[in-house]
Design a protein around this motif. Structure first.
Motif, PDB file in Angstrom:
ATOM      1  N   VAL A 184       0.799  -1.103  -0.236  1.00 27.38           N
ATOM      2  CA  VAL A 184      -0.004  -0.217  -0.224  1.00 27.38           C
ATOM      3  C   VAL A 184       0.886   0.976   0.004  1.00 27.38           C
ATOM      4  O   VAL A 184       2.349   1.332   0.407  1.00 27.38           O
ATOM      5  N   GLY A 185       0.164   2.005  -0.538  1.00 31.93           N
ATOM      6  CA  GLY A 185       0.934   3.643  -0.441  1.00 31.93           C
ATOM      7  C   GLY A 185       0.697   4.556  -1.345  1.00 31.93           C
ATOM      8  O   GLY A 185      -1.190   4.593  -1.094  1.00 31.93           O
ATOM      9  N   THR A 186       0.902   5.784  -1.569  1.00 26.57           N
ATOM     10  CA  THR A 186       0.848   7.134  -2.006  1.00 26.57           C
ATOM     11  C   THR A 186       0.897   7.475  -2.925  1.00 26.57           C
ATOM     12  O   THR A 186       2.474   7.003  -2.980  1.00 26.57           O
ATOM     13  N   VAL A 187       0.158   7.874  -3.890  1.00 28.56           N
ATOM     14  CA  VAL A 187       0.932   8.402  -5.412  1.00 28.56           C
ATOM     15  C   VAL A 187       1.866   9.422  -5.323  1.00 28.56           C
ATOM     16  O   VAL A 187       0.886  10.572  -4.711  1.00 28.56           O
ATOM     17  N   LEU A 188       2.658   9.890  -5.891  1.00 28.79           N
ATOM     18  CA  LEU A 188       3.311  10.644  -6.379  1.00 28.79           C
ATOM     19  C   LEU A 188       3.136  11.509  -7.314  1.00 28.79           C
ATOM     20  O   LEU A 188       3.528  12.574  -7.440  1.00 28.79           O
ATOM     21  N   LEU A 189       3.101  10.912  -8.467  1.00 29.46           N
ATOM     22  CA  LEU A 189       3.570  11.241  -9.678  1.00 29.46           C
ATOM     23  C   LEU A 189       1.684  10.978  -9.966  1.00 29.46           C
ATOM     24  O   LEU A 189       1.761   9.225 -10.665  1.00 29.46           O
ATOM     25  N   ALA A 190       0.691  10.834 -10.554  1.00 28.16           N
ATOM     26  CA  ALA A 190      -0.699  10.390 -11.007  1.00 28.16           C
ATOM     27  C   ALA A 190       0.217  10.199 -12.600  1.00 28.16           C
ATOM     28  O   ALA A 190       0.824  10.350 -13.044  1.00 28.16           O
ATOM     29  N   ALA A 191      -0.741   8.696 -13.371  1.00 29.81           N
ATOM     30  CA  ALA A 191      -0.546   8.878 -14.335  1.00 29.81           C
ATOM     31  C   ALA A 191      -0.887  10.321 -15.777  1.00 29.81           C
ATOM     32  O   ALA A 191      -1.484  10.360 -15.951  1.00 29.81           O
ATOM     33  N   ALA A 192       0.516   9.380 -16.766  1.00 30.13           N
ATOM     34  CA  ALA A 192       0.479  11.013 -17.399  1.00 30.13           C
ATOM     35  C   ALA A 192      -1.065  10.713 -18.382  1.00 30.13           C
ATOM     36  O   ALA A 192      -1.389  11.781 -18.364  1.00 30.13           O
ATOM     37  N   ASP A 193      -1.785   9.417 -18.409  1.00 30.67           N
ATOM     38  CA  ASP A 193      -2.154   9.231 -19.720  1.00 30.67           C
ATOM     39  C   ASP A 193      -4.084   9.631 -18.817  1.00 30.67           C
ATOM     40  O   ASP A 193      -4.617   9.659 -19.494  1.00 30.67           O
ATOM     41  N   GLY A 194      -3.457  10.131 -17.475  1.00 30.89           N
ATOM     42  CA  GLY A 194      -4.693  10.882 -16.968  1.00 30.89           C
ATOM     43  C   GLY A 194      -5.718   9.805 -16.568  1.00 30.89           C
ATOM     44  O   GLY A 194      -6.931   9.877 -15.558  1.00 30.89           O
ATOM     45  N   SER A 195      -5.385   8.306 -15.835  1.00 32.75           N
ATOM     46  CA  SER A 195      -6.007   7.349 -15.502  1.00 32.75           C
ATOM     47  C   SER A 195      -5.703   6.713 -14.070  1.00 32.75           C
ATOM     48  O   SER A 195      -4.215   7.544 -13.643  1.00 32.75           O
TER      49      SER A 195
END
Length: 360
Positions: free
Chosen positions: A71-82
């Motif tokens: 488990v963790g936390t999103v540092l950088l979202a997917a570039a394609d917006g998904s």
């Protein structure tokens, strides 16, 4: 994305060769997010890669980053917006289904896909690297956003609890039934918790050690049996038996403990090759023997049940170590008399003394 700590990872280099390696920062594909891993649970397969250089027929041929219970936390979202956005807390579904174009499998059972991969697995070459690292890039389709209020440490059990949930599902409707669980290690203990959630009438657990039996009792087992007492196991006459030990004696006990017309779910992964079994007894009792392998989408139901507290699994978490003490963590996790689920913490601000909460 600002990082201040080296990207420390737990890597199996061979039999008995577990190392802490500093990895390069992840370079995500367009459909991948970068996660800051908070916790990772040490699984039996992780232990096998460390102790034996193989997990079943999956043989370690190159260095492998271990870990799939994360488990963790999103540092950088997917570039394609998904997928989830920056700052969202997530659990991970570590499977990637795959069709080899030759071997048929049921469309609604992606866990049986013949070319599927799993994080932290040496089943294929190149190996599928795992996620026991401070920062990893993972496909956004693997990520499950956690409900508000669900603690990350508790959510680290989502993946193994989904394995248990799938195994109980293979038993059919367990409401009001007498169920025997063979092996009360982390998966067996989670099976007990899922059986309690699903309304089993009586839950009996067997194991060789006092600690796992105490954990099973705390999670809902109405009684426990020493696994070295075959007469007590044979006297259960269970409607359903869930074999969670993955051992040959455990499979024999499962068949002995099943009542006539009962159902035996083989959840624990047996060794590769031929395995002896009490098939004459299974035949004369008209037992139904069914396998259980990983899970499909049960992790979504598990996360919901963890969040609303209808699935209570806290007692499974017995130890926590900072990633810098991974060797100690694996040693403790490999001793079933001392531990149930052992967690690695990857948060550099949460590296105090290892937490040990006995389950007595």
């Amino acid at each position: 994305m600002l990082v201040t700590q080296e990207n420390l990872a737990v890597v199996a280099h061979g039999k008995g060769d577990l190392r802490l390696d500093a990895l390069p920062e992840p370079t995500p594909a367009a459909d991948e997010a970068v996660l800051a891993i908070a916790y990772g649970g040490v699984c039996g397969s992780d232990l096998h890669y460390w102790m034996h250089g193989a997990a079943g027929e999956s043989i370690l041929r190159d260095p492998l980053v271990l870990g799939h219970e994360i488990v963790g936390t999103v540092l950088l979202a997917a570039a394609d917006g998904s997928g989830p956005s920056v700052g969202q807390r997530v659990a991970v579904h570590p499977a990637t289904p795959g069709d080899d174009g030759e071997t048929p499998f049921p469309d609604d059972r992606p866990n049986l896909s013949p070319a599927g991969t799993y994080l932290g697995s040496a089943a294929r070459i190149p190996h599928t690297q795992g996620a026991f690292a401070r920062r990893v890039a993972l496909p956004s389709r693997m990520l499950r956003v956690l409900p508000e209020g669900l603690d990350l440490k508790l959510a680290s059990l989502a993946e193994p609890a989904a394995v248990a949930w799938h195994g109980v599902g293979q038993a059919g409707d367990v409401r009001g039934k007498r169920v025997l669980v063979i092996g009360a290690g982390p998966i067996g203990a989670l099976v007990v918790a899922v059986l309690k959630h699903h309304g089993a009438g009586e839950i009996i657990a067997s194991d060789l050690h006092e600690l796992p039996l105490a954990v099973a009792t705390e999670l809902g087992a109405s009684r426990v049996i020493d696994a070295r007492d075959p007469d007590a196991i044979a006297g259960v006459h269970a409607d359903v038996v869930i074999e969670s030990s993955g051992t040959v004696p455990g499979l024999a006990s499962a068949i002995r403990g099943a009542g006539r017309g009962g159902r035996v779910v083989m959840l624990g992964l047996q060794r590769s090759g031929e395995v002896p079994a009490l098939l004459s007894l299974a035949i004369t009792r008209e037992l139904t023997l069914v396998g259980s392998f990983r899970f499909a989408d049960e992790i979504d139901a598990v996360i919901e049940a963890l969040a609303d507290r209808s699935l209570v699994v806290d007692a499974v978490l017995t130890h926590e170590f900072p990633v810098e003490q991974a060797l100690d963590a694996f040693a403790v996790a490999g001793d079933a008399s001392r531990s149930s689920k052992v967690l690695l913490s990857f948060d550099p601000e949460d590296h105090g003394s290892p937490e040990e909460r006995g389950a007595s």
